[in-house]
Design an enzyme around this catalytic site. Sequence first.
Site, PDB file in Angstrom:
ATOM      1  N   HIS A 183      46.814  65.631  34.077  1.00  0.00           N
ATOM      2  CA  HIS A 183      47.135  66.842  33.314  1.00  0.00           C
ATOM      3  C   HIS A 183      48.370  66.667  32.440  1.00  0.00           C
ATOM      4  CE1 HIS A 183      48.280  71.119  32.747  1.00  0.00           C
ATOM      5  NE2 HIS A 183      46.979  71.346  32.868  1.00  0.00           N
TER       6      HIS A 183
ATOM      7  N   SER B 145      46.623  75.698  29.562  1.00  0.00           N
ATOM      8  CA  SER B 145      47.422  74.482  29.748  1.00  0.00           C
ATOM      9  C   SER B 145      47.475  73.648  28.483  1.00  0.00           C
ATOM     10  CB  SER B 145      46.836  73.621  30.874  1.00  0.00           C
ATOM     11  OG  SER B 145      47.145  74.148  32.133  1.00  0.00           O
TER      12      SER B 145
ATOM     13  N   ASP C  65      55.328  68.976  34.562  1.00  0.00           N
ATOM     14  CA  ASP C  65      53.891  68.888  34.826  1.00  0.00           C
ATOM     15  C   ASP C  65      53.634  67.878  35.947  1.00  0.00           C
ATOM     16  OD1 ASP C  65      50.927  68.774  34.261  1.00  0.00           O
ATOM     17  OD2 ASP C  65      51.573  69.992  32.559  1.00  0.00           O
TER      18      ASP C  65
END
Length: 939
Positions: free
Chosen positions: A215, A547, A162
């Site tokens: 994220h 996600s 990520d």
Amino acid sequence: MQLLSLLATLGAALGVAAQDDVFRAPRTGAPEGFDGIIPCTFFVEFPTSVVDPAAEVKNHFAKYPTAKYALRTSFSSDLISFASFELKGQCDEDIVASIGGAIHYQAVTVRAPPVPVKDVNPLKSGAPFVHKQDQIHDLTGVNKARNELGLTGKGVKVAVIDSGIYYLHPALGGGIGPNFKVVKGHDFVGNSFNGTAESIQESDDPLDNCSDVSHGTHVTGIIAGDARDIKDPKWAPKVPFSGVAPDARIYGYRVFGCQGLTGGDIITKAIYMAAKDGVDIINMSLGGGPAFNDESDSLAVDKVVAAQQIVVLASSGNSGSNGPFATGSPANAKTGISVASFDNGETYPHLGGIIEGSTYPASLSIAEKVHLQDGQTVELVAWNLTAAADPNNISDGCFKPSNDVTGKAAFMRWGAGVCGSVARCTNAYKAGAIACIIAKNKPVDNFGITGYEKIPGMLLPQEAGDHIVRLMQAGKTVNVTATYQVFAYGQSTGGTLSSFSSPGLDLELNLKPEIAGIGGNVLSTISPHSAEHEGSPEPYIDMSGTSMSSPYTAGVVALLIEKRGKIPAASFKAYLMNNAKPAPIYNTSLTHSPSYQGAGLVDAFGAATAQTIVTPPGLALNDTVNIKNQYTIKITNNYKVDVTYALQAKTAATSTQYLSGDDFPEDQSGTLLTNDQHATVTFLSNTCSEEDTTGTKTVLVRAGASVDVDIQFTPSALAPAGNLPVYGGYISITNSIDESALSVPYVGMIGSWAEKPFWSRNSTSLLKQWLRTLVKGAQTATTGLYADTSFAPLVANDAVNATDGSFVLAIPTYTSRQASVVVQYVGGDNAMVASGFSSNIAYIKLYDAVSGDDQGPAYWQTFQRTSYQKAQGLPANLLYLWTGRAYDFDSKSKLPSLRSQALPAGNFVMRFMGLKNFGDITKPADWDVLETVPFTLVY
């Protein structure tokens, strides 16, 4: 004959036929011209005996002193040996293809940074909501697996590929190393990575405190965060929570810089490094739109699953608004698990409006430059109380106010139709109001407004508006106080598919996505930098997206590994899918299609305790042309006693994206989900007890044994030609021990996928929803060449003025492996050669007619399936401008010349060519070819 000759020539140029005796590695993956390619950037794989692939590349380029390159990355292990690099100067692909000993090469494709979905919170109405800690885990059996089985993911190693991890967060352990939750990691790109080779700076520190979204930190918290007992007020959350597997061990692999894109080669390296580090699970909450499963990262997934039995999960995508067939790489890897998203039963807004002691979720207007402050109280005055009390009113705030709002906060109800939030808040400002407070008048809608920059704006849900109206009707003064804090709030769509979740099938009609996790409104960790950027009062935030659902499911797999030990990855997939719970379409009793939700919402307790396993865990039936006569499922009984299983077929919604008379794919709002066109399911196996093969079957399976059950599916014949509906359902398998039920999803298409034309020829929706928004007088939106903005079809020998420019509509109806647009000179002289072209065929040069951006040559671009509007994984349609320029087509080269030239005046035809589904580029019959009438190019 001209067409057959052209296709044969183009096929040879693509490397279908050998052109000389020089070694050429085969090209795989994205074709030349695909708009998702990083220009002149390649990935080359070598045999694993090559331990230094970077040196191999260096030695090769030493043979070409004038060729310059920059190494991006390289990696070697017992599974892979590869290097990727950028060509500098001339992009000569022949140099790449001739690298001695290479197994194959690919163009490196872009992977956009993961972006959570904004403003998707459905606004709840109904019974009062009562929050319970970790209530999210009640929906998925995680709380039950913890409480009754003691599972926490202890010792299971999970890789997070990520944007990096802010591992200093106390909910993530506060550090990195063997004694921390985050055990180790690697940064493949560095903070300043901008996509180029020169900007890459690798290190062993995956820390991220610079990305705005944070994220990877949020993903990590969903898997293994624990914020239940933090005492430090700086870090203690208002809503304590824990990740799915709080005792799992995290390996962080950073593939994005602080901002911007990355490449498939970087992600590929991360996958192989994670495998080399011995992880049990890989989670990738990233990916692209519709693509084939032969990109390097998808291939890497299949290789690490086969070699090391690693369970790999990837998000299916957030392009649900664009309709079916939207999943992409790497979620489309054959042996990976593509994860759809279900909504959580609650949301966690970080802004609220307090009315008489009740706190409601709120959002600020996007355009505002002056804001309500934390704790600021404003008095509300109704713009028009009669309109505010009417749930069907669509004009409140659009016209003059009924009351004086000077110095007060103007209150109005939202009803889309007459005007939007910009007009309403502008009206409030002009009327002297100090704030613009809008409440929804319907129970479910998107949670966001634009507003007006000069006045604070706030959007409240329906029940807040109803409360305000009741108070005003009773003659009471109503105040609202802004509060910036994270709090829990109920969500009525909990336990059903999220509206943003990308549906399948994949481009070859395989079942994708395969399962769903919770991804709609998930509270988790973020970095301090991100908290400041997002305006969150604490380093935790509610995000939505696949996600989030992918790491949620990865956490469930960690619980399963703790319980079941290291078994084949395919068995974990089967346990997950067998025990998942299919859900209905929100607010209906109709079970959602497996092409949207896969097997359904993950059930951790069921997957951890099941004593029966059914394989394969899903059945992809392909289309009517390719469906098999029968399919077989194997039921394995791991109980210590004999078990009788009852089998029954249960239908689900049929999804139709191509509607009668309209060959362009509908978006979410136009796609039909219906309760018809189901397949007839017949149990053929003689192990079934009843003669009536269409009812409930019973099958006896001895203790520790397996039994095969043969099943026949007969698709409905009701579909109009070209509609290509996707039907599906679930085979329910109920055991006689405790009557718990497993299920196997099945899904197929009615009609012939191979015969679906690639280029759109008839779409009223495309004309109304796209082209006429750009050009009001447009007559048609059919693929073709148009002389002017009337978009009237060409008549034979029409003049097309290159000086003024003409328009090209090249509109795909799905994603093709190969597509191209060329012109062919049909004059009787050698005008093309005289103008500097090598033949009478050339690739046209295109511009975006709206932005003016140079789109380059239309040569072998995939023309990826488009939509009315751009989504995270799908590009919007483009209106192309053509000015009579083209690129030389040379059958001896795989690429056009680098320089465009003006075509000579004269007579031409334009051809749009696209390889159809399941097509073979060497077979002319497998191409969809649309040819214009002859036209005269003039200057």
